[in-house]
Design a protein around this motif. Structure first.
Motif: not given
Length: 87
Positions: A24-35
């Motif tokens: 999960y930690f390798l697959w997930d985006i760990l930075i916030p996405i705007q909009d």
């Protein structure tokens, strides 16, 4: 020689849970996405492939972890049914 299935089921359970967590930690985006709400599914998938640490390995570990968890659960159910039949 008797094989200790309980030991192997516990090892399988721990391994599959660790695989799911690491995947999960390798697959997930760990930075916030705007909009986030304005993006389409294709744009989110493309952003995830670019921003994830290791998208293919994370997805593989997630699949392996869930398969291992299902097999371990079936093993525990089988052991439970066998113990009830012997009583």
């Amino acid at each position: 020689m008797k094989i200790n299935f309980d030991k192997w089921l516990i090892i399988g359970l721990i391994t599959s849970i660790l695989s799911i967590i690491i995947g999960y930690f390798l697959w997930d985006i760990l930075i916030p996405i705007q909009d986030y709400n304005l993006s389409t599914d294709e744009q989110l998938r493309a952003a995830q492939r670019e921003a994830a640490l290791n998208y293919p390995l994370g997805r593989f570990l997630l699949y392996i972890g869930f398969i291992g968890l299902a097999i371990t659960t079936l093993g525990y159910l089988w052991r439970f049914i066998q113990s009830k039949r012997q009583k």
